[in-house]
Design a protein around this motif. Structure first.
Motif, PDB file in Angstrom:
ATOM      1  N   GLU A   1       0.824  -1.216   0.000  1.00 19.10           N
ATOM      2  CA  GLU A   1       0.000   0.000   0.000  1.00 19.10           C
ATOM      3  C   GLU A   1       0.854   1.262   0.000  1.00 19.10           C
ATOM      4  OE1 GLU A   1      -3.245   0.468  -0.543  1.00 19.10           O
ATOM      5  OE2 GLU A   1      -3.304  -1.691  -0.863  1.00 19.10           O
ATOM      6  N   ARG A   2       1.825   1.300   0.886  1.00 13.01           N
ATOM      7  CA  ARG A   2       2.669   2.486   1.042  1.00 13.01           C
ATOM      8  C   ARG A   2       3.584   2.723  -0.157  1.00 13.01           C
ATOM      9  NH1 ARG A   2       7.484   2.710   5.520  1.00 13.01           N
ATOM     10  NH2 ARG A   2       8.532   4.534   4.701  1.00 13.01           N
ATOM     11  N   ASP A   3       4.115   1.634  -0.758  1.00 12.78           N
ATOM     12  CA  ASP A   3       5.183   1.757  -1.742  1.00 12.78           C
ATOM     13  C   ASP A   3       4.746   1.648  -3.198  1.00 12.78           C
ATOM     14  OD1 ASP A   3       7.139   2.056   0.282  1.00 12.78           O
ATOM     15  OD2 ASP A   3       7.226  -0.123   0.539  1.00 12.78           O
ATOM     16  N   ALA A   4       3.495   1.324  -3.449  1.00 16.33           N
ATOM     17  CA  ALA A   4       3.049   1.105  -4.831  1.00 16.33           C
ATOM     18  C   ALA A   4       3.273   2.331  -5.713  1.00 16.33           C
ATOM     19  CB  ALA A   4       1.583   0.696  -4.858  1.00 16.33           C
ATOM     20  N   ALA A   5       2.993   3.515  -5.210  1.00 11.22           N
ATOM     21  CA  ALA A   5       3.148   4.727  -6.031  1.00 11.22           C
ATOM     22  C   ALA A   5       4.614   4.953  -6.395  1.00 11.22           C
ATOM     23  CB  ALA A   5       2.583   5.938  -5.299  1.00 11.22           C
ATOM     24  N   ALA A   6       5.527   4.711  -5.470  1.00 13.78           N
ATOM     25  CA  ALA A   6       6.960   4.894  -5.748  1.00 13.78           C
ATOM     26  C   ALA A   6       7.438   3.881  -6.788  1.00 13.78           C
ATOM     27  CB  ALA A   6       7.770   4.776  -4.462  1.00 13.78           C
TER      28      ALA A   6
ATOM     29  N   LEU B   1      -1.264   1.296 -10.327  1.00  8.07           N
ATOM     30  CA  LEU B   1      -1.030   1.096  -8.897  1.00  8.07           C
ATOM     31  C   LEU B   1      -1.396  -0.319  -8.469  1.00  8.07           C
ATOM     32  CD1 LEU B   1      -2.200   4.461  -7.301  1.00  8.07           C
ATOM     33  CD2 LEU B   1       0.113   3.510  -7.307  1.00  8.07           C
ATOM     34  N   ASP B   2      -2.470  -0.861  -9.022  1.00 11.71           N
ATOM     35  CA  ASP B   2      -2.857  -2.232  -8.680  1.00 11.71           C
ATOM     36  C   ASP B   2      -1.781  -3.237  -9.090  1.00 11.71           C
ATOM     37  OD1 ASP B   2      -5.216  -1.587  -7.421  1.00 11.71           O
ATOM     38  OD2 ASP B   2      -6.449  -1.871  -9.224  1.00 11.71           O
TER      39      ASP B   2
END
Length: 174
Positions: free
Chosen positions: A10-15, A36-37
């Protein structure tokens, strides 16, 4: 302060998504990551084998030990960095830090491969104490942007628990 830590999907998906969007070459490191998924799914899949390379609370790369074989004391290592984190020695320090931890856990031989046309990746491995052992001719096959097949030679490298450790500042593993 850079460190290694577990991935948080959840925290790292965007990075992770941002890193893969910034570097077409990273798509050879994982299944396609375009959303993101897909980033979350990938991080959940590698969570038991991989650590995030974290700089000031943001994941900027990955170091991973897959195919661990306790019988033979071996594992297959890989790594990647987002383009903005390259050139500072982070990948070599992360690879060395994970390697030392794996040796402390009883593994003896760590292996990896880098495309022969990727001298930066080969240099990372060599800075982390890995020695070249040979070339696997036309080992990898990728499709280019037009769907044409491209074949790549791979430089095989390995580090043994008995090899001298490189003079690198280790990263904390949390």
């Amino acid at each position: 302060m850079p460190r290694l830590r577990p991935w948080s999907p959840e925290r790292d998906a965007a990075a992770v998504l941002a890193a893969f969007e910034a570097s077409a070459d990273l798509h050879r490191q994982a299944p396609p990551i375009r959303t993101l998924d897909e980033a979350r799914e990938h991080l959940a899949t590698i969570a038991d084998e991989a650590l995030a390379i974290d700089v000031d609370g943001t994941a900027v790369g990955c170091v991973m030990a897959a195919s661990r074989d306790p019988r033979h004391g071996t594992a297959w290592l890989s790594y990647w960095l987002a383009p903005g984190a390259r050139g500072r020695g982070l990948a070599a320090r992360a690879l060395d830090s994970l390697s030392r931890a794996l040796f402390d856990d009883g593994l003896h031989r760590l292996e990896l491969g880098a495309r022969a046309n990727n001298p930066a990746s080969i240099a990372v491995a060599e800075r982390a104490g890995y020695l070249r052992e040979g070339i696997e001719r036309q080992r990898l096959r990728y499709l280019d942007d037009r769907g044409r097949e491209e074949r790549f030679d791979v430089v095989r490298l390995a580090r043994l628990a008995t090899d001298p450790a490189p003079d690198l500042a280790p990263l904390e593993i949390s």
